[in-house]
Design an enzyme around this catalytic site. Structure first.
Site, PDB file in Angstrom:
ATOM      1  N   GLU A   1      -8.201   0.626  -2.444  1.00  0.00           N
ATOM      2  CA  GLU A   1      -9.468   0.447  -1.670  1.00  0.00           C
ATOM      3  C   GLU A   1     -10.704   1.659  -1.430  1.00  0.00           C
ATOM      4  OE1 GLU A   1      -7.204   0.182   2.256  1.00  0.00           O
ATOM      5  OE2 GLU A   1      -6.302  -1.031   1.580  1.00  0.00           O
TER       6      GLU A   1
ATOM      7  N   THR B   1      -7.385   3.240   8.444  1.00  0.00           N
ATOM      8  CA  THR B   1      -8.772   2.292   8.742  1.00  0.00           C
ATOM      9  C   THR B   1      -9.096   1.454  10.068  1.00  0.00           C
ATOM     10  OG1 THR B   1      -8.605   2.124   6.688  1.00  0.00           O
ATOM     11  CG2 THR B   1     -10.602   0.790   7.255  1.00  0.00           C
TER      12      THR B   1
ATOM     13  N   HIS C   1      -5.744   3.747  -1.402  1.00  0.00           N
ATOM     14  CA  HIS C   1      -7.344   4.247  -0.874  1.00  0.00           C
ATOM     15  C   HIS C   1      -7.096   5.532  -1.492  1.00  0.00           C
ATOM     16  CE1 HIS C   1      -9.515   4.270   2.966  1.00  0.00           C
ATOM     17  NE2 HIS C   1     -10.223   4.690   2.333  1.00  0.00           N
TER      18      HIS C   1
ATOM     19  N   GLU D   1     -10.803  -9.557   3.819  1.00  0.00           N
ATOM     20  CA  GLU D   1      -9.395  -9.262   3.522  1.00  0.00           C
ATOM     21  C   GLU D   1      -9.930  -8.894   5.816  1.00  0.00           C
ATOM     22  OE1 GLU D   1      -7.042  -6.085   2.594  1.00  0.00           O
ATOM     23  OE2 GLU D   1      -6.340  -5.768   4.569  1.00  0.00           O
TER      24      GLU D   1
ATOM     25  N   ARG E   1      -9.322   7.991  -0.482  1.00  0.00           N
ATOM     26  CA  ARG E   1     -10.075   8.405   0.158  1.00  0.00           C
ATOM     27  C   ARG E   1     -11.663   9.285   0.040  1.00  0.00           C
ATOM     28  NH1 ARG E   1      -9.548   7.201   5.498  1.00  0.00           N
ATOM     29  NH2 ARG E   1     -10.608   8.997   6.321  1.00  0.00           N
TER      30      ARG E   1
ATOM     31  N   ARG F   1      -6.866  12.498   0.961  1.00  0.00           N
ATOM     32  CA  ARG F   1      -5.881  13.134   1.923  1.00  0.00           C
ATOM     33  C   ARG F   1      -4.613  13.023   1.425  1.00  0.00           C
ATOM     34  NH1 ARG F   1      -6.786   9.959   7.844  1.00  0.00           N
ATOM     35  NH2 ARG F   1      -8.645  11.253   7.699  1.00  0.00           N
TER      36      ARG F   1
ATOM     37  N   HIS G   1       1.169   6.128   1.848  1.00  0.00           N
ATOM     38  CA  HIS G   1       1.578   7.781   2.634  1.00  0.00           C
ATOM     39  C   HIS G   1       2.386   8.147   1.872  1.00  0.00           C
ATOM     40  CE1 HIS G   1      -0.879   6.604   5.829  1.00  0.00           C
ATOM     41  NE2 HIS G   1      -0.313   5.523   6.522  1.00  0.00           N
TER      42      HIS G   1
ATOM     43  N   ASN H   1       0.880  -1.296   0.245  1.00  0.00           N
ATOM     44  CA  ASN H   1      -0.133  -0.006  -0.112  1.00  0.00           C
ATOM     45  C   ASN H   1       1.217   1.074  -0.135  1.00  0.00           C
ATOM     46  OD1 ASN H   1      -1.370   2.356   1.156  1.00  0.00           O
ATOM     47  ND2 ASN H   1      -2.604   1.119   1.694  1.00  0.00           N
TER      48      ASN H   1
ATOM     49  N   HIS I   1      -3.238  -4.479   8.138  1.00  0.00           N
ATOM     50  CA  HIS I   1      -3.610  -3.806   8.745  1.00  0.00           C
ATOM     51  C   HIS I   1      -2.695  -3.997  10.137  1.00  0.00           C
ATOM     52  CE1 HIS I   1      -4.978   0.272  10.890  1.00  0.00           C
ATOM     53  NE2 HIS I   1      -5.575   0.120   9.029  1.00  0.00           N
TER      54      HIS I   1
HETATM   55  N1  PXP Z   1      -5.740  -3.457   4.281  1.00  0.00           N
HETATM   56  C1  PXP Z   1      -6.809  -2.484   4.610  1.00  0.00           C
HETATM   57  C2  PXP Z   1      -8.108  -2.366   4.349  1.00  0.00           C
HETATM   58  C3  PXP Z   1      -6.232  -0.990   4.798  1.00  0.00           C
HETATM   59  O1  PXP Z   1      -6.843   0.070   5.705  1.00  0.00           O
HETATM   60  C4  PXP Z   1      -4.552  -0.863   4.695  1.00  0.00           C
HETATM   61  C5  PXP Z   1      -4.648   0.976   5.493  1.00  0.00           C
HETATM   62  O2  PXP Z   1      -4.139   1.630   4.427  1.00  0.00           O
HETATM   63  C6  PXP Z   1      -3.810  -1.895   4.550  1.00  0.00           C
HETATM   64  C7  PXP Z   1      -4.554  -3.155   4.961  1.00  0.00           C
HETATM   65  C8  PXP Z   1      -2.587  -1.656   5.259  1.00  0.00           C
HETATM   66  O3  PXP Z   1      -1.864  -1.044   6.934  1.00  0.00           O
HETATM   67  P1  PXP Z   1      -1.412  -0.990   7.189  1.00  0.00           P
HETATM   68  O4  PXP Z   1      -0.599   0.463   6.453  1.00  0.00           O
HETATM   69  O5  PXP Z   1      -0.788  -0.714   8.153  1.00  0.00           O
HETATM   70  O6  PXP Z   1       0.262  -1.735   7.119  1.00  0.00           O
END
Ligand code: PXP
Length: 238
Positions: free
Chosen positions: A70, A101, A42, A151, A44, A48, A9, A6, A190
């Site tokens: 996402e 999330t 993602h 998930e 949003r 953001r 960030h 992902n 997550h």
């Molecule tokens: N899976 C989902 C559905 C999420 O919303 C996120 C965070 O955006 C992640 C995985 C990844 O989480 P992390 O950034 O804590 O690794």
């Protein structure tokens, strides 16, 4: 075991200055070179971090890997998904004030909305994954709704320690087991990092892990390719 990286960030840092760098597309390409099997963004509702243009560019360039979009189960996002055509959509809950999330979907309260989103997206040949808490009931509802995947939210596992963490691990394991037995593809994600990922990667039946923050954080020191390579190694040597 698939690893979906992902890159939200990377966009968070860019948006801190509303600049053009760092570029999540470039980070995505480096993640793939480091061995990622897929890229997650993602989009949003509050935009953001990831912007619409990022989703378009990443879709154009991520061709031989899985692009996972996402999004919330809203009319606006469904339309975007159908235009962009990611390889899969993960439906997530969104709250305006949250840092990330924070929990899985509320499949009881949100059932109608989620059902509509699944139907509209899967009708167009795009599989849908539901981001849910490690709860047997939520796995069962996901099956009833006709989602292709779930998930399992590993946030509580990641944030707890000791005995509590082992209990949370058990909950994740039994949610995965129930999902697989029901014929759902089971993913997890997550809060996973270079220390806590092994226990989750060792769960039998998990198809893929979706990891963002810890990889992007490590990439600041080691570069994205190496950060992904190391995570991939950890998930494969269990
Ligand atoms: N899976 C989902 C559905 C999420 O919303 C996120 C965070 O955006 C992640 C995985 C990844 O989480 P992390 O950034 O804590 O690794």
């Amino acid at each position: 075991m698939l690893l979906g990286v992902n890159v939200d960030h990377v966009a968070t840092v860019r948006e801190a200055r509303k600049d053009v760098e760092p570029d999540p597309l470039k980070a995505a390409m480096l993640a793939l070179q480091g061995g990622a099997d897929g890229i997650t963004v993602h989009l949003r509702e509050d935009r953001r971090h990831i912007q619409d243009r990022d989703v378009i560019e990443i879709r154009k360039k991520v061709k031989n890997a899985e692009m996972n979009l996402e999004m919330a189960a809203t009319y606006e996002m469904i339309n975007i998904a159908l235009k962009i055509r990611p390889d899969m959509v993960t439906l997530v809950p969104e709250k305006r004030a949250e840092l990330t999330t924070e929990g899985g979907l509320d499949l009881v309260k949100g059932r109608k909305k989620i059902q509509k989103a699944i139907d509209a997206i899967q009708k167009e040949g795009i599989p849908v994954s539901l981001f849910i808490d490690p709860s047997i009931a939520d796995v069962e509802i996901s099956k009833e709704l006709g989602a292709t995947m779930v998930e399992i939210h590993t946030g509580l596992y990641s944030n707890s320690r000791g005995k509590k963490q082992l209990e949370e691990l058990k909950r994740v394991k039994s949610a995965v087991k129930t999902a697989v037995a029901a014929g759902l593809l089971a993913n997890a994600g997550h809060g996973l990092n270079y220390v806590n990922v092994k226990n989750i990667a060792a769960i039998k039946g998990i198809r893929g892990l979706y990891i963002g923050h810890s990889i992007v954080a490590r990439s600041v020191y080691d570069g994205m390719e190496d950060a992904v390579r190391e995570m991939k190694r950890l998930t494969e040597t269990v």
